[in-house]
Design a protein around this motif. Structure first.
Motif, PDB file in Angstrom:
ATOM      1  N   HIS A 155     -16.389   6.335   1.368  1.00 47.79           N
ATOM      2  CA  HIS A 155     -15.132   5.481   1.879  1.00 47.79           C
ATOM      3  C   HIS A 155     -15.629   5.159   3.287  1.00 47.79           C
ATOM      4  CE1 HIS A 155     -11.117   4.286   3.043  1.00 47.79           C
ATOM      5  NE2 HIS A 155     -11.122   5.323   3.954  1.00 47.79           N
TER       6      HIS A 155
ATOM      7  N   GLY B 291      -0.139   4.610   0.147  1.00 53.03           N
ATOM      8  CA  GLY B 291      -0.737   6.158   0.729  1.00 53.03           C
ATOM      9  C   GLY B 291       0.160   6.442   1.719  1.00 53.03           C
TER      10      GLY B 291
ATOM     11  N   GLY C  37      -4.968   0.046   3.631  1.00 46.97           N
ATOM     12  CA  GLY C  37      -6.165   0.873   3.653  1.00 46.97           C
ATOM     13  C   GLY C  37      -7.171  -0.117   4.563  1.00 46.97           C
ATOM     14  N   SER C  38      -8.329   0.773   4.678  1.00 42.29           N
ATOM     15  CA  SER C  38      -9.427   0.222   5.672  1.00 42.29           C
ATOM     16  C   SER C  38      -9.853  -1.200   5.554  1.00 42.29           C
ATOM     17  CB  SER C  38     -10.586   1.245   6.124  1.00 42.29           C
ATOM     18  OG  SER C  38     -11.130   1.423   4.700  1.00 42.29           O
TER      19      SER C  38
ATOM     20  N   LYS D 165      -7.877   9.468  -3.599  1.00 40.21           N
ATOM     21  CA  LYS D 165      -8.456   8.889  -2.406  1.00 40.21           C
ATOM     22  C   LYS D 165      -9.522   9.860  -1.941  1.00 40.21           C
ATOM     23  CE  LYS D 165      -6.152   4.934  -1.670  1.00 40.21           C
ATOM     24  NZ  LYS D 165      -6.975   3.821  -1.531  1.00 40.21           N
TER      25      LYS D 165
ATOM     26  N   THR E 187     -14.361   4.239   7.227  1.00 39.00           N
ATOM     27  CA  THR E 187     -13.387   4.469   7.920  1.00 39.00           C
ATOM     28  C   THR E 187     -13.497   3.413   9.203  1.00 39.00           C
ATOM     29  OG1 THR E 187     -14.156   6.292   9.111  1.00 39.00           O
ATOM     30  CG2 THR E 187     -12.792   6.766   7.440  1.00 39.00           C
TER      31      THR E 187
ATOM     32  N   SER F 218      -7.941  -3.800   4.644  1.00 34.89           N
ATOM     33  CA  SER F 218      -6.842  -4.232   4.380  1.00 34.89           C
ATOM     34  C   SER F 218      -6.955  -5.925   4.493  1.00 34.89           C
ATOM     35  CB  SER F 218      -5.991  -3.869   5.578  1.00 34.89           C
ATOM     36  OG  SER F 218      -4.739  -4.476   5.953  1.00 34.89           O
TER      37      SER F 218
ATOM     38  N   ASP G 206      -4.658   3.418   8.335  1.00 39.39           N
ATOM     39  CA  ASP G 206      -6.140   2.799   8.081  1.00 39.39           C
ATOM     40  C   ASP G 206      -6.045   1.330   8.370  1.00 39.39           C
ATOM     41  OD1 ASP G 206      -6.950   5.257   7.976  1.00 39.39           O
ATOM     42  OD2 ASP G 206      -7.564   5.326   6.051  1.00 39.39           O
TER      43      ASP G 206
ATOM     44  N   GLY H 194       0.709  -1.151   0.005  1.00 38.68           N
ATOM     45  CA  GLY H 194       0.284   0.021  -0.059  1.00 38.68           C
ATOM     46  C   GLY H 194       0.820   1.182  -0.013  1.00 38.68           C
TER      47      GLY H 194
END
Length: 400
Positions: A262, A23, A165-166, A52, A264, A168, A283, A21
């Motif tokens: 998105h 980010g 990311g969230s 994003k 979270t 994952s 995340d 990832g």
């Protein structure tokens, strides 16, 4: 001290650190590990730069966590905040000093990745990770992790950082548990110059109609980032809030260039941050400060995944690996964990009494000064509550 690249028995290269990832959390981890002289591979499923969903606010602690010499690609500098309570009781507070900066995520993320590459990290884009394995035929020894890519290719590493990311896959391997999931909706709205000028240097924060919800307007030159967030499960109401919010601002006549959503996810207090030689950050670990839901850049940049990955990569056995993992978890919980705990209390209080917070921020100068100090980098929410008795008593009163 630099380590030489090692190889498995069949000659396949074993990277010191593989980061999944690209980010802010992943790029920061890759940079930290590369600066330490380790061989680093950074994997990203998209092609860069990519969009994003993110407000793009960079406050003090985030700026402090950036690599040396990093020039923020700021689209605006914020000196004023307009607060409203579901569109009513609007009031603007101003600061002579810049409160925080606003960035576009594609530019910002790309620049962070370039810093990691300059430090020595290798980047591969368009690569999807299917799973990681720490045991079995794909793993040559106990010091190695196999990262299995879609299509069957295997990449070997001494340590793996999940920053995907969230949702994952690495987080699922580690067993990350969440206790709060929220839905953020956002629109990037190009506006005429006259409208852009009205918003220049000023953001809007609106305490929304559902418990714990809020909306924001962040100006970025000729585009306004307009978004809302609330608890998952309120999808229709959240969408309605965004539509009403945009209409109330007089922006309904402008066509968004991008509309996105998105989820979270905020970690549970007892959620693991690693498993064996695999750790998670940003995340993927559910490391975001709940008082800033949807704006988890500061948590992503401060997670220090790369530094701990280097120590795990150097561990020679399971006992040493476990010790380094426990040390990393302790350090993160002692830093970000404290902020997350205070943030959860603040968010609960806001959900119950948004009108009280609105009145305090807009009508009580010490509260506004504290808000300004947090955004400027002078302090954090956790430090404020610990060091100022009045702030601690106020939060305790809101708890009740």
């Amino acid at each position: 001290m630099s380590s030489e690249n090692s190889s498995a028995d069949d000659g396949q290269m074993v990277w010191d650190v593989v980061v999944v990832g690209a980010g802010p959390a992943g790029a920061s981890a890759a940079y930290a590990a590369a600066v330490a002289g380790r061989s680093v591979l950074l994997l990203e499923k998209a092609e860069l730069p990519r969009y994003k969903t993110c407000g793009g606010g960079i406050i003090g602690p985030s700026r402090d966590a950036l690599p040396p010499g990093f020039e923020l690609p700021l689209r605006d500098r914020v000196h004023a905040v307009t607060f409203s309570l579901d569109g009513k009781f609007t009031r603007t507070r101003r600061s002579k000093q810049m409160l925080f900066g606003l960035i576009n995520r594609p530019e910002f993320d790309q620049q962070l990745v370039e810093h990691a590459q300059k430090a020595g990290a290798e980047l591969r884009t368009g690569v999807t990770v299917s799973r990681v394995e720490q045991h079995g035929s794909a793993v040559p020894d106990r010091r190695t992790v196999a990262v299995v890519l879609q299509g069957g290719e295997t990449v070997l590493a001494r340590a793996v950082v999940g920053a995907d990311g969230s949702a994952s896959r690495i987080g699922a391997h580690v067993g990350v548990k969440v206790d709060q999931v929220d839905l953020g909706l956002e629109a990037e709205i190009p506006v005429p110059e006259t409208v852009a000028e009205d918003w220049q240097g000023r953001v809007l924060i609106d305490w929304g109609p559902m418990p714990g919800s809020y909306g924001w307007v962040f100006p970025k030159g000729d585009t306004l980032t307009v978004g809302v967030i609330s608890a998952r499960g309120e999808g229709a109401a959240t969408k309605r809030y965004l539509e009403d919010f945009i209409a109330r601002l007089g922006l309904a006549g402008f066509e968004p260039s991008i509309s996105s959503g998105h989820l979270t996810r905020c970690r549970a207090d007892d959620s693991p941050l690693s498993r064996g030689r695999v750790l998670v950050c940003g995340d993927a670990a559910g490391l975001l400060e709940p008082d800033a839901r949807g704006h988890s850049l500061r948590a992503a940049l401060r997670a220090a995944g790369g530094e701990w990955a280097v120590r795990i990569a150097e561990a020679h056995d399971a006992v040493d690996t476990r010790r380094q993992a426990l040390n990393s978890a302790f350090a993160i919980k002692a830093g970000l964990g404290v902020e997350m705990s205070v943030g959860k209390r603040m968010l609960t209080a806001v959900a119950r009494r948004p009108g009280t917070l609105h009145a305090v921020l807009t009508g009580f100068r010490p509260a506004w000064n504290a808000f300004a100090r947090i955004t400027r980098r002078s302090t954090t929410l956790g430090e404020l509550v610990r060091s100022h008795p009045l702030a601690g008593r106020a939060l305790t009163a809101l708890d009740k």
